[in-house]
Design a protein around this motif. Structure first.
Motif, short mmCIF file in Angstrom:
data_model
loop_
_atom_site.label_atom_id
_atom_site.label_comp_id
_atom_site.label_asym_id
_atom_site.label_seq_id
_atom_site.Cartn_x
_atom_site.Cartn_y
_atom_site.Cartn_z
N VAL A 117 30.79 50.32 31.74
CA VAL A 117 29.36 50.19 32.45
C VAL A 117 28.84 51.25 32.73
CG1 VAL A 117 27.77 48.86 33.85
CG2 VAL A 117 29.52 47.50 32.69
N ASP A 118 29.55 52.10 33.67
CA ASP A 118 28.99 53.42 34.30
C ASP A 118 28.74 54.44 33.17
OD1 ASP A 118 28.99 52.38 36.71
OD2 ASP A 118 31.00 53.20 37.12
N ASN A 119 29.48 54.13 32.05
CA ASN A 119 29.35 55.16 30.74
C ASN A 119 28.41 54.64 29.63
OD1 ASN A 119 31.41 57.53 31.03
ND2 ASN A 119 32.16 55.88 31.99
N GLY A 120 27.72 53.41 30.10
CA GLY A 120 26.62 52.98 29.20
C GLY A 120 27.29 52.14 28.03
N ILE A 121 28.36 51.37 28.22
CA ILE A 121 29.02 50.81 27.12
C ILE A 121 29.59 49.55 27.59
CG2 ILE A 121 31.27 50.87 25.59
CD1 ILE A 121 31.43 53.70 25.78
N ILE A 122 29.03 48.68 27.01
CA ILE A 122 29.11 47.03 27.64
C ILE A 122 29.98 46.36 26.66
CG2 ILE A 122 27.85 45.16 28.47
CD1 ILE A 122 27.06 47.73 29.75
N VAL A 123 31.17 45.69 27.28
CA VAL A 123 31.99 44.78 26.40
C VAL A 123 31.95 43.66 27.50
CG1 VAL A 123 33.55 46.40 25.63
CG2 VAL A 123 34.10 45.62 27.92
N ARG A 124 32.78 42.66 27.18
CA ARG A 124 32.84 41.44 27.99
C ARG A 124 34.22 41.38 28.92
NH1 ARG A 124 29.79 36.59 27.28
NH2 ARG A 124 29.48 35.66 29.24
N ASN A 125 34.07 41.05 30.00
CA ASN A 125 35.09 40.81 31.10
C ASN A 125 35.43 39.48 31.03
OD1 ASN A 125 37.26 41.16 32.92
ND2 ASN A 125 35.61 41.93 34.52
N ARG A 126 36.56 39.10 30.58
CA ARG A 126 37.11 37.61 30.65
C ARG A 126 38.15 37.51 31.71
NH1 ARG A 126 33.39 34.47 29.08
NH2 ARG A 126 32.80 35.83 30.62
N HIS A 127 38.28 38.38 32.50
CA HIS A 127 39.30 38.06 33.64
C HIS A 127 39.36 36.88 34.43
CE1 HIS A 127 41.97 39.39 36.77
NE2 HIS A 127 41.09 39.14 37.62
N ASN A 165 42.73 39.52 33.26
CA ASN A 165 42.79 41.01 32.71
C ASN A 165 42.33 41.41 31.50
OD1 ASN A 165 43.16 42.75 35.07
ND2 ASN A 165 45.19 42.28 35.03
N CYS A 166 41.73 40.33 30.75
CA CYS A 166 41.33 40.45 29.35
C CYS A 166 39.93 40.95 29.24
CB CYS A 166 41.66 39.27 28.58
SG CYS A 166 43.35 38.82 28.41
N LEU A 167 39.75 41.92 28.07
CA LEU A 167 38.39 42.26 27.78
C LEU A 167 38.13 41.95 26.33
CD1 LEU A 167 38.13 46.07 29.07
CD2 LEU A 167 37.38 44.00 30.01
N ALA A 226 41.73 41.87 24.44
CA ALA A 226 42.81 42.72 24.83
C ALA A 226 43.30 42.72 26.14
CB ALA A 226 42.35 44.35 24.59
N ARG A 227 44.53 42.41 26.36
CA ARG A 227 44.78 42.47 27.99
C ARG A 227 44.89 43.86 28.40
NH1 ARG A 227 46.46 38.09 30.73
NH2 ARG A 227 46.61 36.95 28.60
N MET A 228 44.42 44.14 29.58
CA MET A 228 44.51 45.68 30.22
C MET A 228 45.19 45.60 31.36
SD MET A 228 42.23 46.42 27.71
CE MET A 228 41.98 48.32 27.85
N ASN A 229 45.37 46.64 31.92
CA ASN A 229 46.20 46.91 33.36
C ASN A 229 45.35 46.46 34.50
OD1 ASN A 229 44.70 49.22 33.50
ND2 ASN A 229 46.55 50.70 33.31
#
Length: 345
Positions: free
Chosen positions: A305-315, A322-324, A292-295
């Motif tokens: 991450v600060d909220n305890g949720i880990i995705v992958r930053n592919r920026h 700007n993709c996750l 997903a391309r984010m702003n």
């Protein structure tokens, strides 16, 4: 026909493999084992495991529709990725070609083995033509890497283009199908007899839910598998891994159920992302994840991450600015991610 002797490194072709204690009596029954300097106590963990994983391969053969002698098993797919470099590529001389962006271990293994790595950029739809890939090869190109469904983009590479690459290249074409269980595209492992230069990778880590046991697969001609078996470490797949894989393979219908649930969740998550003001685009996917391309991918990643949720930053990956990359989790996990993103400011 592929000339394996010409493709193979000379020292590997001529290599006399290590003969393990368990290999030397293969095919005969035995009840007293005094050959391998093992401790006679603490059975069954005192004994070395089957170096060729014959029981496990027999079961996998039925599940995957590939003859046992055409299956190589490794310590994760990473071993099956590294071995072709060690077997077929001369350090400092040969090169490999790969799509870009793609799974990072292809380049890491190339660098470790001192092999030139030639990335060929995908187009704006994350696709490639056979013509473009083949144009990047020369007389010293030994391998072409194609990951389909691709990581991190998630999409299948057009099958007809892959077939053209396999037919048009005199070296090895390795198609990594780690995520194929989530795709409707026909697997290339069913066409090994048609393409003697084809190697297809698969894994127990994704659809089978067995990432912790580290079991990767390579499907190829018997001749290629024999070369891999010459070079691999004698007991590369331990007893615990073999046993757990056999246990998992007893219930493929459970895996089918998991896949169906994940595909439903994938559709739900994609629709939810499209509704987020901070999401600019969700790319088509055939895997258990989507891109997903984010702003502002990095800022959003740090917030998660600060909220305890880990995705992958592919920026920082080419064509993925700007993709996750979002892996599909349980319905609860997915709900937590969406709830957190809806509160992002």
């Amino acid at each position: 026909m592929i000339n394996l002797e010409q493709l193979c490194r000379k020292n590997i072709w001529e290599l006399a493999p290590y003969s393990s204690a368990r290999n030397e009596y293969a095919g005969r029954e035995a009840r007293v084992f005094l050959d391998a300097n093992e401790n006679p106590y603490n059975a069954p963990y005192n004994r070395y495991p089957d170096p060729l994983q014959l029981e496990l391969k027999a079961v996998l053969s039925k599940v995957k529709g590939v003859p046992s002698e055409c299956i190589f098993l490794g310590n994760g797919s990473d071993e099956a990725i590294d071995l072709p470099y060690r077997c077929f590529c001369n350090p400092g001389k040969d090169n490999v070609v790969a799509i870009e962006p793609t799974y990072g271990m292809y380049k890491v293994c190339a660098d470790i083995n001192d092999i030139e790595y030639r990335p060929v950029l995908l187009d704006e739809h994350y696709q490639i033509t056979a013509e473009k890939l083949l144009a990047a090869t020369d007389a010293n190109t030994k391998i072409i890497w194609i990951c389909s469904p691709n990581n991190p983009t998630g999409n299948n590479i057009v099958r007809e283009e892959i077939a053209k690459v396999i037919a048009g290249f005199e070296g090895l074409v390795i198609v990594d199908e780690a995520y194929s269980d989530f795709s409707s595209q026909k697997s290339f492992r069913t066409e090994l007899a048609k393409y003697p230069n084809l190697i297809v990778l698969n894994t127990m880590s994704k659809a089978w839910g067995c990432a912790a046991i580290r079991l990767g697969m390579a499907f190829a001609s018997k001749e290629i598998v024999d070369i891999f078996n010459k070079v691999k470490y004698p007991y590369n797949v331990n007893l615990l891994t073999q046993r757990q894989a056999l246990e998992a393979l007893k219930d493929p219908f459970e895996v089918d159920k998991w896949v169906k649930i994940l595909l439903v969740e994938r559709s739900r998550m994609i629709e939810a992302f499209k509704m987020l003001p901070i999401c600019e685009e969700v790319y088509p996917t055939d895997a258990n994840f989507f891109l997903a391309r984010m702003n502002d991918a990095t800022k959003i990643y740090n917030y998660l991450v600060d909220n305890g949720i880990i995705v992958r930053n592919r920026h920082r990956v080419q064509l993925c600015q700007n993709c996750l990359r979002i892996t599909i989790g349980t319905k609860t996990e997915n709900g937590e991610l969406i709830a957190a993103l809806r509160q992002y400011q």
